[in-house]
Design an enzyme around this catalytic site. Structure first.
Site, PDB file in Angstrom:
ATOM      1  N   ALA A   1       1.137  -0.826   0.225  1.00 43.51           N
ATOM      2  CA  ALA A   1      -0.233   0.129   0.041  1.00 43.51           C
ATOM      3  C   ALA A   1       0.924   1.084   0.273  1.00 43.51           C
ATOM      4  CB  ALA A   1      -0.804  -0.066   1.391  1.00 43.51           C
TER       5      ALA A   1
ATOM      6  N   ILE B   1       7.218   2.498   1.762  1.00 43.54           N
ATOM      7  CA  ILE B   1       8.086   3.291   0.399  1.00 43.54           C
ATOM      8  C   ILE B   1       8.354   4.263   0.186  1.00 43.54           C
ATOM      9  CG2 ILE B   1       7.075   2.501  -2.223  1.00 43.54           C
ATOM     10  CD1 ILE B   1       5.556   0.140  -1.496  1.00 43.54           C
TER      11      ILE B   1
ATOM     12  N   LYS C   1      -6.275   3.120  -4.530  1.00 37.25           N
ATOM     13  CA  LYS C   1      -6.152   3.424  -2.843  1.00 37.25           C
ATOM     14  C   LYS C   1      -6.823   5.435  -2.884  1.00 37.25           C
ATOM     15  CE  LYS C   1      -3.897   4.195   1.374  1.00 37.25           C
ATOM     16  NZ  LYS C   1      -2.743   3.138   1.326  1.00 37.25           N
TER      17      LYS C   1
HETATM   18  P1  FAD Z   1      13.406  -6.364   0.526  1.00 42.21           P
HETATM   19  O1  FAD Z   1      12.479  -6.490   0.291  1.00 42.21           O
HETATM   20  O2  FAD Z   1      13.867  -7.598   2.480  1.00 42.21           O
HETATM   21  O3  FAD Z   1      15.113  -7.351   0.233  1.00 42.21           O
HETATM   22  C1  FAD Z   1      16.144  -7.056   0.828  1.00 42.21           C
HETATM   23  C2  FAD Z   1      17.260  -7.436  -0.798  1.00 42.21           C
HETATM   24  O4  FAD Z   1      18.130  -7.793   0.250  1.00 42.21           O
HETATM   25  C3  FAD Z   1      16.387  -8.708  -1.074  1.00 42.21           C
HETATM   26  O5  FAD Z   1      16.936  -8.687  -2.634  1.00 42.21           O
HETATM   27  C4  FAD Z   1      17.521  -9.945  -0.474  1.00 42.21           C
HETATM   28  O6  FAD Z   1      17.764 -10.399  -1.762  1.00 42.21           O
HETATM   29  C5  FAD Z   1      18.517  -8.963  -0.326  1.00 42.21           C
HETATM   30  N1  FAD Z   1      20.276  -9.289   0.476  1.00 42.21           N
HETATM   31  C6  FAD Z   1      19.915  -9.569   1.371  1.00 42.21           C
HETATM   32  N2  FAD Z   1      20.919 -10.587   1.792  1.00 42.21           N
HETATM   33  C7  FAD Z   1      21.431 -10.327   1.659  1.00 42.21           C
HETATM   34  C8  FAD Z   1      23.253 -11.244   0.930  1.00 42.21           C
HETATM   35  N3  FAD Z   1      23.761 -11.402   1.939  1.00 42.21           N
HETATM   36  N4  FAD Z   1      23.365 -11.070  -0.548  1.00 42.21           N
HETATM   37  C9  FAD Z   1      22.581 -10.647  -1.198  1.00 42.21           C
HETATM   38  N5  FAD Z   1      21.413 -10.411  -0.829  1.00 42.21           N
HETATM   39  C10 FAD Z   1      20.555  -9.721  -0.144  1.00 42.21           C
HETATM   40  N6  FAD Z   1       5.986  -0.150   2.643  1.00 42.21           N
HETATM   41  C11 FAD Z   1       4.924  -0.186   2.356  1.00 42.21           C
HETATM   42  O7  FAD Z   1       5.349   1.114   2.252  1.00 42.21           O
HETATM   43  N7  FAD Z   1       3.662   0.298   2.788  1.00 42.21           N
HETATM   44  C12 FAD Z   1       3.179  -1.259   2.742  1.00 42.21           C
HETATM   45  O8  FAD Z   1       2.023  -1.522   2.914  1.00 42.21           O
HETATM   46  C13 FAD Z   1       4.330  -2.411   3.688  1.00 42.21           C
HETATM   47  N8  FAD Z   1       3.841  -2.820   4.828  1.00 42.21           N
HETATM   48  C14 FAD Z   1       4.557  -3.267   5.416  1.00 42.21           C
HETATM   49  C15 FAD Z   1       4.101  -4.696   6.247  1.00 42.21           C
HETATM   50  C16 FAD Z   1       5.216  -5.371   7.343  1.00 42.21           C
HETATM   51  C17 FAD Z   1       4.920  -6.821   7.951  1.00 42.21           C
HETATM   52  C18 FAD Z   1       6.546  -5.144   6.822  1.00 42.21           C
HETATM   53  C19 FAD Z   1       7.603  -5.429   8.095  1.00 42.21           C
HETATM   54  C20 FAD Z   1       6.849  -3.991   6.007  1.00 42.21           C
HETATM   55  C21 FAD Z   1       5.879  -2.932   5.288  1.00 42.21           C
HETATM   56  N9  FAD Z   1       6.765  -1.986   4.508  1.00 42.21           N
HETATM   57  C22 FAD Z   1       5.323  -1.410   3.794  1.00 42.21           C
HETATM   58  C23 FAD Z   1       7.870  -2.072   3.854  1.00 42.21           C
HETATM   59  C24 FAD Z   1       8.111  -2.565   2.881  1.00 42.21           C
HETATM   60  O9  FAD Z   1       8.050  -3.875   2.906  1.00 42.21           O
HETATM   61  C25 FAD Z   1       9.137  -1.962   2.638  1.00 42.21           C
HETATM   62  O10 FAD Z   1       9.383  -0.660   2.893  1.00 42.21           O
HETATM   63  C26 FAD Z   1       9.841  -2.580   1.363  1.00 42.21           C
HETATM   64  O11 FAD Z   1       9.587  -3.466   0.635  1.00 42.21           O
HETATM   65  C27 FAD Z   1      11.870  -2.610   0.857  1.00 42.21           C
HETATM   66  O12 FAD Z   1      12.216  -3.567   1.678  1.00 42.21           O
HETATM   67  P2  FAD Z   1      13.779  -3.267   1.547  1.00 42.21           P
HETATM   68  O13 FAD Z   1      13.880  -3.307  -0.467  1.00 42.21           O
HETATM   69  O14 FAD Z   1      14.470  -3.159   1.918  1.00 42.21           O
HETATM   70  O15 FAD Z   1      14.098  -4.912   1.268  1.00 42.21           O
END
Ligand code: FAD
Length: 508
Positions: free
Chosen positions: A53, A349, A81
């Protein structure tokens, strides 16, 4: 090294939403024909898989990247939304809407909510959200995009998207790779650092490959491989104000009607989200593990689905907070690696988007000068703190006393910055808004009133207006919203007409 040693290789660590948003934006704005932009991710580790979202500024992210809305909605199984419905937050059995866009119209410079406050009893006005185009449309299950014509009620409508997180990352990956970003698959085992400066010089994969760079964007999720692990930047824990620390997430079958808003339903020790997509509904229960065990949390989630579950619930543990610095040496953390505030107002996000735009504005050369770094850290700390206060408001301003969790959050001490805001609003409905506060006056007003913080008075400037003229205008306004909503297609009809995902065409 001098100020003219540009970054030659930018390394993005992680390929979740943060990594691919950064990569897509970098391919659009930082590709000077010489700079290499690479991204490393591990399919085996995968992504957090939630985060579906959003809030309205995402429209400008897409626009800057030249992304066509209808293509985007189709590719990500997205829906529209208009805001968030909060059920059982102010009190059990109550609900209110936090709509996007404006609420009413200011009169001769007097804020609309002050006028509503003055006349609400005298003219027997309904809730202030009756004067929001977004709320009126949401209640009728309707959707149409905002209008740039200021005479149209649709000019007051704001909207964002719900989308499938996996498809969103895939969509941005295609965009970034088409723009020249090179992706490496592999698991990172560690980082090399310069012995003198401590700058990260390369990430080292388990198979021995080294990926060297001048600037590193850490998008490795909760692991925080570079900022947290390699550079040891401490995490500032905010659980004293935001005690929820666990979520169970589960998709369920799509149900009709297709609502054009997110729903957040408060339970005994947290709350449940409901995010409608074209092909399924996303659900999750965010709760405080000190007040509810896993079995009960899971049962609560599953018993509040409105369609059959499509998978087993998945557990995600977290601690609310933010790293002390989001940019350290030559590493900038975006996304979960930098901090996390629970998704009650869908802000994570957006924080990635803000981080990207501020980083590009302050894009350094190889030295990563302290002045750029410090400014980035100051601005981002501020953004996190503003959002924290807005989320804490939802817990603090509750009349619920049915469970120990709600009694605890209702009675907890809150940040001074929020306490001042609540006190000012309670006095005469004034909103203390800091520069760059993400949430604008209508958002604060909708949540304060929705959670029963009713001002004792109103701003004296509202008395300078002509009462009869204002009352007539109020009647016209609410009539205009209702008429406009009648003319709009239903949310499902709008999607079917303009942006149905190919996989859904068979079901249309
Ligand atoms: P991740 O999606 O965890 O990506 C991490 C990346 O790093 C992956 O590609 C993984 O493979 C890589 N990686 C990690 N370790 C290694 C390694 N050792 N070697 C190589 N690659 C590695 N945000 C919103 O704006 N709206 C929402 O509705 C919302 N709902 C959420 C609900 C929950 C329960 C949670 C926990 C979060 C929510 N969020 C929401 C936050 C949102 O999910 C994140 O901000 C967004 O998905 C970004 O995640 P990220 O890319 O930082 O991490």
């Amino acid at each position: 090294m001098n100020a003219h040693s540009p970054i030659e290789t930018l390394v993005i660590v992680g390929g979740g939403t943060a990594g691919w948003m950064a990569a897509a934006a970098a391919s659009r704005f930082l590709d000077d024909g010489r700079r290499k932009i690479v991204l490393v991710e591990s399919e085996e580790i995968g992504t957090v898989g939630v985060g579906e979202a959003t809030i309205p500024p995402i429209l400008s992210f897409n626009a800057k990247l030249g992304i066509d809305e209808q293509d985007f909605v189709r590719a990500t199984q997205a829906t529209f939304k208009l805001g968030i419905e909060f059920v059982n937050w102010g009190g059990l059995g109550e609900s209110y809407m936090h709509p996007f866009g404006s609420i009413g119209r200011d009169f001769d410079g007097v804020a609309f909510h002050q006028i509503w406050g003055k006349f609400r009893e005298r003219a027997k006005l309904g809730p202030i959200t009756d004067f929001s185009m977004g709320c009126v449309a949401a209640a009728a299950g309707k959707f149409a995009p905002s209008s740039s014509d200021p005479r149209s009620p649709l000019s007051q409508l704001g909207y964002a998207y719900h989308f499938d997180a996996g498809l969103y990352a895939r969509f941005l990956r295609d965009y970034a790779e088409a723009g020249g970003v090179v992706r490496h698959e592999g698991k990172i085992a560690g980082a090399e650092q310069d012995a003198k400066t401590g700058f990260v010089t390369a990430v080292v994969l388990e198979d021995g490959r080294q990926i060297a760079g001048d600037l590193f964007i850490d998008c490795s999720g909760f692991r925080s491989l570079l900022l947290g692990q390699a550079l040891g930047v401490p995490y500032h824990d905010w659980s004293e104000w935001l005690p929820c620390d666990t979520a169970f997430a589960v998709p369920s079958e799509r149900t009709a009607p297709l609502l054009p808003y997110t729903r957040s339903t408060a339970h005994g020790a947290g709350w449940q989200w409901r995010i409608p997509l074209q092909h399924r509904t996303g659900n999750g229960h965010v709760y405080c593990s000190a007040f509810m065990d896993e079995d009960e949390a899971c049962r609560t989630l599953l018993s509040h689905l409105d369609g059959a579950a499509l998978a087993e619930p998945r557990k995600i543990a977290f601690t609310a907070g933010v790293r002390d610095r989001l940019w350290e040496k030559n590493v900038i953390a975006l996304g979960l690696s930098g901090g996390f505030i629970e998704p009650l107002e869908s802000t994570s996000i957006h924080l990635i988007q803000t981080g990207i735009s501020k980083l590009f504005w302050l894009f350094p050369d190889k030295r990563c000068s302290a002045v750029e770094r410090d400014e980035y850290n100051r601005m981002m700390r501020e953004q996190f703190a503003y959002i924290r206060d807005f989320i804490v408001l939802h817990y603090k301003a509750t009349a619920r006393d049915d469970t120990p969790f709600w009694r605890m959050v209702r009675d907890m001490a809150i940040p001074d910055s929020l306490a001042r805001k609540i006190d000012l609003f309670r006095e005469k409905g004034r909103i203390l808004r800091y520069d760059h506060d993400l949430f604008d006056i209508p958002s604060w007003v909708a949540v304060m009133l929705g959670q029963n913080i009713i001002p004792d008075g109103y701003d004296a400037v509202a008395d300078a207006l002509d009462d009869e003229r204002v009352l007539a205008a109020l009647r016209t306004l609410s009539g205009n919203y209702a008429e406009q909503a009648q003319r709009m297609p239903s949310h499902a009809e709008y999607i079917a007409r303009f942006c149905l995902a190919p996989a859904m065409e068979a079901h249309a």
